[in-house]
Design a protein around this motif. Structure first.
Motif, PDB file in Angstrom:
ATOM      1  N   LEU A 204       0.828  -1.201   0.000  1.00  0.00           N
ATOM      2  CA  LEU A 204       0.000   0.000   0.000  1.00  0.00           C
ATOM      3  C   LEU A 204       0.868   1.260   0.000  1.00  0.00           C
ATOM      4  O   LEU A 204       1.833   1.362   0.766  1.00  0.00           O
ATOM      5  CB  LEU A 204      -0.910   0.013   1.227  1.00  0.00           C
ATOM      6  CG  LEU A 204      -2.046  -1.005   1.247  1.00  0.00           C
ATOM      7  CD1 LEU A 204      -2.753  -0.989   2.603  1.00  0.00           C
ATOM      8  CD2 LEU A 204      -3.047  -0.741   0.124  1.00  0.00           C
ATOM      9  N   PRO A 205       0.505   2.251  -0.829  1.00  0.00           N
ATOM     10  CA  PRO A 205       1.279   3.501  -0.838  1.00  0.00           C
ATOM     11  C   PRO A 205       1.076   4.285   0.465  1.00  0.00           C
ATOM     12  O   PRO A 205      -0.064   4.548   0.861  1.00  0.00           O
ATOM     13  CB  PRO A 205       0.716   4.256  -2.043  1.00  0.00           C
ATOM     14  CG  PRO A 205      -0.651   3.670  -2.260  1.00  0.00           C
ATOM     15  CD  PRO A 205      -0.565   2.244  -1.848  1.00  0.00           C
ATOM     16  N   ASP A 207       1.509   7.348   1.176  1.00  0.00           N
ATOM     17  CA  ASP A 207       0.908   8.678   1.105  1.00  0.00           C
ATOM     18  C   ASP A 207      -0.617   8.616   1.097  1.00  0.00           C
ATOM     19  O   ASP A 207      -1.277   9.560   1.538  1.00  0.00           O
ATOM     20  CB  ASP A 207       1.417   9.417  -0.148  1.00  0.00           C
ATOM     21  CG  ASP A 207       1.110   8.659  -1.435  1.00  0.00           C
ATOM     22  OD1 ASP A 207       0.892   7.418  -1.358  1.00  0.00           O
ATOM     23  OD2 ASP A 207       1.085   9.289  -2.507  1.00  0.00           O
ATOM     24  N   ARG A 208      -1.176   7.497   0.631  1.00  0.00           N
ATOM     25  CA  ARG A 208      -2.628   7.360   0.574  1.00  0.00           C
ATOM     26  C   ARG A 208      -3.179   6.587   1.773  1.00  0.00           C
ATOM     27  O   ARG A 208      -4.293   6.841   2.222  1.00  0.00           O
ATOM     28  CB  ARG A 208      -3.031   6.666  -0.722  1.00  0.00           C
ATOM     29  CG  ARG A 208      -4.535   6.580  -0.932  1.00  0.00           C
ATOM     30  CD  ARG A 208      -4.867   6.019  -2.302  1.00  0.00           C
ATOM     31  NE  ARG A 208      -6.299   5.897  -2.514  1.00  0.00           N
ATOM     32  CZ  ARG A 208      -6.852   5.400  -3.617  1.00  0.00           C
ATOM     33  NH1 ARG A 208      -6.065   4.987  -4.617  1.00  0.00           N
ATOM     34  NH2 ARG A 208      -8.151   5.316  -3.728  1.00  0.00           N
ATOM     35  N   PHE A 209      -2.409   5.634   2.273  1.00  0.00           N
ATOM     36  CA  PHE A 209      -2.840   4.804   3.403  1.00  0.00           C
ATOM     37  C   PHE A 209      -1.769   4.845   4.501  1.00  0.00           C
ATOM     38  O   PHE A 209      -1.139   3.822   4.807  1.00  0.00           O
ATOM     39  CB  PHE A 209      -3.057   3.352   2.948  1.00  0.00           C
ATOM     40  CG  PHE A 209      -4.044   3.190   1.829  1.00  0.00           C
ATOM     41  CD1 PHE A 209      -5.407   3.153   2.098  1.00  0.00           C
ATOM     42  CD2 PHE A 209      -3.608   3.088   0.519  1.00  0.00           C
ATOM     43  CE1 PHE A 209      -6.328   3.001   1.072  1.00  0.00           C
ATOM     44  CE2 PHE A 209      -4.520   2.926  -0.514  1.00  0.00           C
ATOM     45  CZ  PHE A 209      -5.884   2.893  -0.244  1.00  0.00           C
ATOM     46  N   PRO A 210      -1.531   6.019   5.086  1.00  0.00           N
ATOM     47  CA  PRO A 210      -0.416   6.138   6.039  1.00  0.00           C
ATOM     48  C   PRO A 210      -0.544   5.224   7.254  1.00  0.00           C
ATOM     49  O   PRO A 210       0.460   4.656   7.716  1.00  0.00           O
ATOM     50  CB  PRO A 210      -0.449   7.616   6.435  1.00  0.00           C
ATOM     51  CG  PRO A 210      -1.850   8.062   6.137  1.00  0.00           C
ATOM     52  CD  PRO A 210      -2.270   7.287   4.951  1.00  0.00           C
TER      53      PRO A 210
END
Length: 251
Positions: A204-205, A207-210
């Motif tokens: 998971l990226p 920046d989108r799913f911290p």
């Protein structure tokens, strides 16, 4: 068991020997077919649970059960009139295997202990767990588990209907958690979905799913025991908070 062959009086020793040999051969043939000397209700349930453990609910059938028991499937109907009745018997057996703990007088600890005991009984037969969600309790063993939970809640002095609501809530929590922990039934084709889920979660990226990325980056793995204990404790803590004795503290 040897097959009986009628003997007339005065048979010679040679003829007696021949008859004995014939009887023994027939008895050995019966034994080789796996025909048990007797069948009982308990033996049928043992076989049913073992079959469920091995093949899962979808593949469970009277024919398969007969093969496992070494009998004609019709013999099973002497004890259970249908597949549905056998599955009800399996639910009964799982409840009967629940080893209820002794009460300590601490209602929160005692109620949690009943929940943990019920969960252990469920996880002993993972493929049968969905039956607990599909088939309502109809046997004494099932009601004994509920009664034990209500007895553990008694010191909280909840109204009877409220106590039963809590017992039902804990029961559903336990069954649902056990289903999730047990995973797919035997023979289920998951096409690698569990592995794909883990790989996708780890990628998971951030920046989108911290928050998710942070947890998985730290090697998050579900601890089923801890998760269940947390859920039960939180439920019982909420019950304790709702008791009249704590009403002033909530204001």
């Amino acid at each position: 068991m040897l097959v009986h062959v009628h003997r007339s009086n005065g048979c010679s020793p040679v003829w007696e020997s021949i008859l004995y040999t014939v009887e023994k051969m027939r008895g050995d043939e019966m034994a080789s077919r796996g025909r048990p000397p007797s069948l009982t209700r308990a033996a049928v349930l043992d076989g049913a649970i073992g079959l469920l453990d091995d093949v899962g609910l979808d593949a469970f059938s009277m024919r398969a059960l007969g093969r496992r028991l070494g009998v004609d499937p019709m013999a099973v109907y002497s004890y259970f009139p249908s597949r549905t009745a056998i599955l009800d018997g399996v639910v009964e057996r799982i409840f009967a295997e629940c080893r209820l703990p002794a009460r300590t007088g601490d209602w929160r600890a005692d109620a949690a202990a009943v929940g943990h005991a019920f969960r252990r009984a469920l996880l002993a037969h993972p493929a049968a767990i969905p039956l607990m969600a599909m088939r309502p309790a109809v046997t004494i063993d099932a009601f004994e588990v509920t009664e034990a939970l209500l007895e553990s809640l008694a010191p909280a002095a909840l109204p009877p209907r409220a106590a039963l609501d809590i017992a039902q809530l804990l029961g559903r929590l336990t069954v649902g958690h056990a289903i999730a922990q047990a995973g797919p039934p035997p023979g289920a084709d998951q096409d690698g979905r569990e592995r794909a889920h883990a790989e996708s979660a780890a990628a998971l990226p951030a920046d989108r799913f911290p928050h998710l990325a942070s947890a998985y980056a730290q090697g998050y793995v579900i601890d089923h025991d801890a998760l269940f204990a947390t859920a039960v404790d939180a439920t019982l803590a909420a019950v304790a908070e709702s008791l009249p004795e704590n009403e002033g503290a909530r204001r």
